[in-house]
Design a protein around this motif. Structure first.
Motif: not given
Length: 81
Positions: A1-19
């Motif tokens: 999850m670190t790589v998905n959420c590392a960018d400030e523009r990406v919301e955590p919900e979007v990162a979890f959905y992608n995962f």
């Protein structure tokens, strides 16, 4: 999850959905290929995917940390750990 959420523009919900979406695709492909390949072939595929994904994860983490330290100039306490 670190790589998905590392960018400030990406919301955590979007990162979890992608995962979760990619996890579901992987499970579906594993189930579909269970009748096509024997166990030894599936093990080789899984081990090679594990090695490739680990290498790509390390490369992504390295690039993110390098870009972050170049932009801020110093590490925070959390990054030193």
């Amino acid at each position: 999850m670190t790589v998905n959420c590392a960018d400030e523009r990406v919301e955590p919900e979007v990162a979890f959905y992608n995962f979760r979406c990619l996890q579901g695709v992987g499970l579906a492909l594993s189930y579909a290929s269970s009748v096509v390949f024997c166990v030894s072939v599936r093990l080789y595929i899984i081990i090679s995917l594990l090695v490739i994904s680990t290498v790509l994860y390390v490369v992504a983490e390295y690039r993110l940390r390098r870009n972050h330290t170049h932009s801020s100039g110093h590490l925070t306490d959390m990054e030193r750990r």
